[in-house]
Design a protein around this motif. Sequence first.
Motif, mmCIF file in Angstrom:
data_model
loop_
_atom_site.group_PDB
_atom_site.id
_atom_site.type_symbol
_atom_site.label_atom_id
_atom_site.label_comp_id
_atom_site.label_asym_id
_atom_site.label_seq_id
_atom_site.Cartn_x
_atom_site.Cartn_y
_atom_site.Cartn_z
ATOM 1 N N SER A 143 -0.584 11.445 -3.599
ATOM 2 C CA SER A 143 -0.735 12.851 -3.198
ATOM 3 C C SER A 143 -0.243 13.824 -4.264
ATOM 4 O O SER A 143 -0.767 14.917 -4.379
ATOM 5 C CB SER A 143 -0.007 13.117 -1.878
ATOM 6 O OG SER A 143 -0.686 12.477 -0.828
ATOM 7 N N GLU A 196 -1.663 14.659 -10.422
ATOM 8 C CA GLU A 196 -2.626 15.660 -10.890
ATOM 9 C C GLU A 196 -3.964 14.999 -11.222
ATOM 10 O O GLU A 196 -4.010 13.939 -11.848
ATOM 11 C CB GLU A 196 -2.074 16.361 -12.137
ATOM 12 C CG GLU A 196 -2.921 17.536 -12.563
ATOM 13 C CD GLU A 196 -2.302 18.290 -13.739
ATOM 14 O OE1 GLU A 196 -3.071 18.812 -14.546
ATOM 15 O OE2 GLU A 196 -1.061 18.335 -13.820
ATOM 16 N N GLY A 197 -5.023 15.611 -10.770
ATOM 17 C CA GLY A 197 -6.367 15.097 -11.037
ATOM 18 C C GLY A 197 -6.839 14.054 -10.044
ATOM 19 O O GLY A 197 -7.960 13.565 -10.151
ATOM 20 N N VAL A 198 -6.001 13.695 -9.082
ATOM 21 C CA VAL A 198 -6.390 12.719 -8.064
ATOM 22 C C VAL A 198 -6.429 13.417 -6.711
ATOM 23 O O VAL A 198 -5.442 14.000 -6.273
ATOM 24 C CB VAL A 198 -5.402 11.523 -8.012
ATOM 25 C CG1 VAL A 198 -5.777 10.576 -6.878
ATOM 26 C CG2 VAL A 198 -5.398 10.776 -9.332
ATOM 27 N N ASP A 199 -7.595 13.424 -6.099
ATOM 28 C CA ASP A 199 -7.738 13.966 -4.749
ATOM 29 C C ASP A 199 -7.603 12.818 -3.765
ATOM 30 O O ASP A 199 -8.333 11.831 -3.859
ATOM 31 C CB ASP A 199 -9.113 14.624 -4.557
ATOM 32 C CG ASP A 199 -9.273 15.885 -5.390
ATOM 33 O OD1 ASP A 199 -8.263 16.593 -5.586
ATOM 34 O OD2 ASP A 199 -10.394 16.155 -5.846
ATOM 35 N N VAL A 200 -6.667 12.956 -2.841
ATOM 36 C CA VAL A 200 -6.416 11.909 -1.862
ATOM 37 C C VAL A 200 -6.993 12.358 -0.526
ATOM 38 O O VAL A 200 -6.665 13.441 -0.035
ATOM 39 C CB VAL A 200 -4.908 11.625 -1.724
ATOM 40 C CG1 VAL A 200 -4.664 10.518 -0.724
ATOM 41 C CG2 VAL A 200 -4.316 11.257 -3.075
ATOM 42 N N VAL A 201 -7.855 11.536 0.023
ATOM 43 C CA VAL A 201 -8.481 11.844 1.306
ATOM 44 C C VAL A 201 -8.226 10.664 2.236
ATOM 45 O O VAL A 201 -8.546 9.524 1.897
ATOM 46 C CB VAL A 201 -10.007 12.069 1.146
ATOM 47 C CG1 VAL A 201 -10.645 12.388 2.477
ATOM 48 C CG2 VAL A 201 -10.281 13.171 0.131
ATOM 49 N N ASN A 202 -7.648 10.947 3.359
ATOM 50 C CA ASN A 202 -7.399 9.913 4.362
ATOM 51 C C ASN A 202 -8.517 9.999 5.395
ATOM 52 O O ASN A 202 -8.570 10.942 6.180
ATOM 53 C CB ASN A 202 -6.030 10.136 5.012
ATOM 54 C CG ASN A 202 -5.615 8.980 5.880
ATOM 55 O OD1 ASN A 202 -6.344 8.021 6.058
ATOM 56 N ND2 ASN A 202 -4.426 9.074 6.429
ATOM 57 N N ASP A 219 -11.585 5.806 -11.180
ATOM 58 C CA ASP A 219 -11.803 7.188 -10.758
ATOM 59 C C ASP A 219 -11.833 7.310 -9.243
ATOM 60 O O ASP A 219 -11.701 8.408 -8.710
ATOM 61 C CB ASP A 219 -13.128 7.709 -11.319
ATOM 62 C CG ASP A 219 -13.105 7.797 -12.842
ATOM 63 O OD1 ASP A 219 -12.091 8.287 -13.381
ATOM 64 O OD2 ASP A 219 -14.076 7.363 -13.477
ATOM 65 N N MET A 220 -12.019 6.184 -8.579
ATOM 66 C CA MET A 220 -12.110 6.209 -7.125
ATOM 67 C C MET A 220 -11.732 4.829 -6.587
ATOM 68 O O MET A 220 -12.036 3.817 -7.213
ATOM 69 C CB MET A 220 -13.541 6.539 -6.685
ATOM 70 C CG MET A 220 -13.726 6.644 -5.204
ATOM 71 S SD MET A 220 -15.428 7.158 -4.850
ATOM 72 C CE MET A 220 -15.826 6.041 -3.553
#
Length: 186
Positions: free
Chosen positions: A46, A49-55, A32-33
């Motif tokens: 990026s 769907e359902g995956v938040d990508v944070v740099n 999940d992370m």
Amino acid sequence: YHKGAPNIPKVIFKLSVDPATAAAQLQSGELDMAIEMSPGDFEVLSGVEGVDVVNVPGLGIQFLQYAVTNPQVADKRVRQAIYYAFDRRTLFETVFQSAGKLLWGPGAFDLEDPALDRYEYNPDKAKELIAAAVADGAYDPSKPLRVIYYPEEPGWPEIAAALQNDLTAVGIPVELSPSDSAGWEA
């Protein structure tokens, strides 16, 4: 908990997730992370769907260290040749997609000091330095330079391969020597 019960009933923290498979595990829902992933995974994930990508910029540094008691690198011209031969900028821009900041020296130095050599990529200069060291008997090109690295550190397999390619191209044969975590921490 001071704000009531947490909304997450259980957390499983996986150690030693292989960075090479973390993106696939996120896509499949097995994870999940994930943190400390390859910059190349940013683009791949990026659109999922359902995956938040944070740099998130982090603090880290990769650098070369030398055992100057080793005759292969005891002469400063050989160490200088290594810096001139290693195309750090292209590696940074392609493999790491310019994620971060490319420094040319340790933070303890005034990196704006014009008296300090930046060792910009210059394979011809590297070849000249190696030729001079060979002529003086300070370097033996028949013996490969052993590069020890930790392959589980994100980015180091790519760094090691690029270093081997660039140094070999100027006449410094390289033997890559990956170390496991026990050997790395010893």
